[in-house]
Design a protein around this motif. Sequence first.
Motif, PDB file in Angstrom:
ATOM      1  N   GLU A  87     -68.632  -2.708  28.736  1.00 51.75           N
ATOM      2  CA  GLU A  87     -67.493  -2.848  29.643  1.00 51.75           C
ATOM      3  C   GLU A  87     -66.794  -1.511  29.871  1.00 51.75           C
ATOM      4  O   GLU A  87     -66.436  -1.163  30.999  1.00 51.75           O
ATOM      5  N   ALA A  88     -66.619  -0.739  28.781  1.00 54.74           N
ATOM      6  CA  ALA A  88     -65.968   0.563  28.915  1.00 54.74           C
ATOM      7  C   ALA A  88     -66.813   1.515  29.764  1.00 54.74           C
ATOM      8  O   ALA A  88     -66.287   2.251  30.604  1.00 54.74           O
ATOM      9  N   ASP A  89     -68.130   1.494  29.560  1.00 56.71           N
ATOM     10  CA  ASP A  89     -68.995   2.367  30.338  1.00 56.71           C
ATOM     11  C   ASP A  89     -68.978   1.989  31.811  1.00 56.71           C
ATOM     12  O   ASP A  89     -68.986   2.845  32.695  1.00 56.71           O
ATOM     13  N   ALA A  90     -68.974   0.665  32.088  1.00 60.19           N
ATOM     14  CA  ALA A  90     -68.949   0.220  33.478  1.00 60.19           C
ATOM     15  C   ALA A  90     -67.653   0.638  34.163  1.00 60.19           C
ATOM     16  O   ALA A  90     -67.653   1.092  35.309  1.00 60.19           O
ATOM     17  N   LYS A  91     -66.524   0.510  33.448  1.00 57.08           N
ATOM     18  CA  LYS A  91     -65.249   0.923  34.028  1.00 57.08           C
ATOM     19  C   LYS A  91     -65.207   2.433  34.240  1.00 57.08           C
ATOM     20  O   LYS A  91     -64.705   2.918  35.247  1.00 57.08           O
ATOM     21  N   ALA A  92     -65.740   3.180  33.260  1.00 58.46           N
ATOM     22  CA  ALA A  92     -65.738   4.634  33.383  1.00 58.46           C
ATOM     23  C   ALA A  92     -66.606   5.090  34.547  1.00 58.46           C
ATOM     24  O   ALA A  92     -66.293   6.061  35.234  1.00 58.46           O
ATOM     25  N   ALA A  93     -67.729   4.383  34.776  1.00 57.86           N
ATOM     26  CA  ALA A  93     -68.612   4.754  35.875  1.00 57.86           C
ATOM     27  C   ALA A  93     -68.032   4.357  37.221  1.00 57.86           C
ATOM     28  O   ALA A  93     -68.236   5.029  38.230  1.00 57.86           O
ATOM     29  N   ALA A  94     -67.286   3.230  37.265  1.00 54.42           N
ATOM     30  CA  ALA A  94     -66.756   2.742  38.540  1.00 54.42           C
ATOM     31  C   ALA A  94     -65.491   3.484  38.959  1.00 54.42           C
ATOM     32  O   ALA A  94     -65.207   3.622  40.145  1.00 54.42           O
ATOM     33  N   SER A 188     -69.784  22.523  28.561  1.00 59.84           N
ATOM     34  CA  SER A 188     -69.278  22.044  27.274  1.00 59.84           C
ATOM     35  C   SER A 188     -67.962  21.310  27.512  1.00 59.84           C
ATOM     36  O   SER A 188     -67.149  21.732  28.349  1.00 59.84           O
ATOM     37  N   TYR A 189     -67.743  20.239  26.751  1.00 62.48           N
ATOM     38  CA  TYR A 189     -66.530  19.437  26.854  1.00 62.48           C
ATOM     39  C   TYR A 189     -66.091  19.029  25.449  1.00 62.48           C
ATOM     40  O   TYR A 189     -66.919  18.680  24.604  1.00 62.48           O
ATOM     41  N   THR A 190     -64.782  19.054  25.215  1.00 62.40           N
ATOM     42  CA  THR A 190     -64.221  18.622  23.938  1.00 62.40           C
ATOM     43  C   THR A 190     -63.612  17.241  24.134  1.00 62.40           C
ATOM     44  O   THR A 190     -62.727  17.053  24.984  1.00 62.40           O
ATOM     45  N   LEU A 191     -64.083  16.278  23.349  1.00 65.89           N
ATOM     46  CA  LEU A 191     -63.633  14.895  23.439  1.00 65.89           C
ATOM     47  C   LEU A 191     -62.737  14.573  22.244  1.00 65.89           C
ATOM     48  O   LEU A 191     -63.147  14.750  21.093  1.00 65.89           O
ATOM     49  N   ASN A 192     -61.545  14.102  22.547  1.00 63.44           N
ATOM     50  CA  ASN A 192     -60.662  13.635  21.490  1.00 63.44           C
ATOM     51  C   ASN A 192     -61.155  12.294  20.957  1.00 63.44           C
ATOM     52  O   ASN A 192     -61.980  11.635  21.588  1.00 63.44           O
ATOM     53  N   PRO A 193     -60.679  11.840  19.791  1.00 58.77           N
ATOM     54  CA  PRO A 193     -61.116  10.541  19.268  1.00 58.77           C
ATOM     55  C   PRO A 193     -60.910   9.419  20.280  1.00 58.77           C
ATOM     56  O   PRO A 193     -59.828   9.261  20.846  1.00 58.77           O
ATOM     57  N   GLY A 194     -61.981   8.652  20.535  1.00 58.24           N
ATOM     58  CA  GLY A 194     -61.946   7.552  21.486  1.00 58.24           C
ATOM     59  C   GLY A 194     -62.173   7.953  22.928  1.00 58.24           C
ATOM     60  O   GLY A 194     -62.301   7.094  23.801  1.00 58.24           O
ATOM     61  N   GLU A 195     -62.238   9.250  23.237  1.00 52.42           N
ATOM     62  CA  GLU A 195     -62.383   9.709  24.619  1.00 52.42           C
ATOM     63  C   GLU A 195     -63.855   9.759  25.021  1.00 52.42           C
ATOM     64  O   GLU A 195     -64.741   9.975  24.202  1.00 52.42           O
ATOM     65  N   GLY A 196     -64.123   9.548  26.313  1.00 54.66           N
ATOM     66  CA  GLY A 196     -65.476   9.610  26.846  1.00 54.66           C
ATOM     67  C   GLY A 196     -65.540  10.491  28.075  1.00 54.66           C
ATOM     68  O   GLY A 196     -64.519  10.804  28.695  1.00 54.66           O
ATOM     69  N   ILE A 197     -66.773  10.899  28.447  1.00 55.02           N
ATOM     70  CA  ILE A 197     -66.976  11.751  29.616  1.00 55.02           C
ATOM     71  C   ILE A 197     -68.371  11.494  30.164  1.00 55.02           C
ATOM     72  O   ILE A 197     -69.281  11.118  29.422  1.00 55.02           O
ATOM     73  N   GLU A 198     -68.535  11.694  31.484  1.00 55.81           N
ATOM     74  CA  GLU A 198     -69.811  11.461  32.152  1.00 55.81           C
ATOM     75  C   GLU A 198     -70.223  12.700  32.942  1.00 55.81           C
ATOM     76  O   GLU A 198     -69.413  13.278  33.668  1.00 55.81           O
ATOM     77  N   VAL A 199     -71.485  13.108  32.778  1.00 57.92           N
ATOM     78  CA  VAL A 199     -72.050  14.245  33.505  1.00 57.92           C
ATOM     79  C   VAL A 199     -73.395  13.792  34.080  1.00 57.92           C
ATOM     80  O   VAL A 199     -74.215  13.233  33.347  1.00 57.92           O
ATOM     81  N   LYS A 200     -73.618  14.050  35.383  1.00 58.33           N
ATOM     82  CA  LYS A 200     -74.847  13.576  36.029  1.00 58.33           C
ATOM     83  C   LYS A 200     -75.487  14.677  36.867  1.00 58.33           C
ATOM     84  O   LYS A 200     -74.817  15.636  37.291  1.00 58.33           O
ATOM     85  N   LEU A 201     -76.796  14.491  37.131  1.00 58.32           N
ATOM     86  CA  LEU A 201     -77.577  15.386  37.955  1.00 58.32           C
ATOM     87  C   LEU A 201     -77.944  14.662  39.247  1.00 58.32           C
ATOM     88  O   LEU A 201     -78.388  13.506  39.218  1.00 58.32           O
ATOM     89  N   ALA A 202     -77.759  15.335  40.381  1.00 59.78           N
ATOM     90  CA  ALA A 202     -78.174  14.780  41.668  1.00 59.78           C
ATOM     91  C   ALA A 202     -79.667  15.044  41.840  1.00 59.78           C
ATOM     92  O   ALA A 202     -80.095  16.188  41.956  1.00 59.78           O
TER      93      ALA A 202
END
Length: 284
Positions: A87-94, A188-202
């Motif tokens: 659910e969290a991934d779907a919300k983060a992607a949307a 490079s990205y620094t993620l705090n506890p509980g934080e997420g990030i998305e990186v994609k290639l076209a």
Amino acid sequence: MTNRFDTPNAPLRAEPRPYAGTQNVQSVSATPGGLIRSTLLAAGAAGAILVLFWLPAEYGIDPTGVGALTGLTEMGEIKQQLAAEAEADAKAAAAPIAASAAGDAVPALAAPAPEILARLDRIDAQLAAISAVIGAPPGLTSPEVVAAAAAEPAPDAAAAPASDPVEAAVAETAVPEPAAPEWRDEVSYTLNPGEGIEVKLAMEEGQTARFFWTANGNVVNFDLHGDGSGQNISYEQGRAVPEATGTLTAAFTGNHGWFWRNRTDVPVTVTLRTGGQYAEIKAP
């Protein structure tokens, strides 16, 4: 004179004869008390099944402790965590897609409540221990990643001698990092506890990109997936993974890449290096 064929005035009646097969049969009357007792017994049995087996296996709720003994509680906790992650991934992607369509700035990911983080941390620790003993569920991680996560030393083991068997196991399972000139991009990205990030290639369908990412001495949860052309695909997922390397072949034209989430209690820096066939790297 009395006629011998005369009969009494009383009507004739056949006397019932007992049947030997039914002499020992006794009927049970369906009294209100008996029906209520049967109903209560059935309800008690259903309640016992619900509390002892169904709640631990589906939701990880184990008020009696039987689920922990049978392993059903761990199964329920795994189901709940996977559902929460999906659910969290779907919300983060949307969220970025909806914000881009509306022309708004992409909102930052909100940090979960501390009690949720603490519970998820405990579940992650239990899953890591289970994976170290019986292996991760099929399809979640590759054998190399599971071996690296199970053999990862404690934070204070960095100063241990080189002959330490744990460090030797990590050295054997670690994938050697390719030479720097092969990479096209590095972020490079620094993620705090509980934080997420998305990186994609076209990428176009059939194009292949090389990648190497690392949590720089820590671990993260990840989901390698793609979307575009009205399609979605999940290539690989993993929990408590220190790093990964390989090739990514686009199943269709669209955006293909990674979503990382930090489930530890300290900040984690994720570094991604990519090369090969892709138009651009899309990062926050």
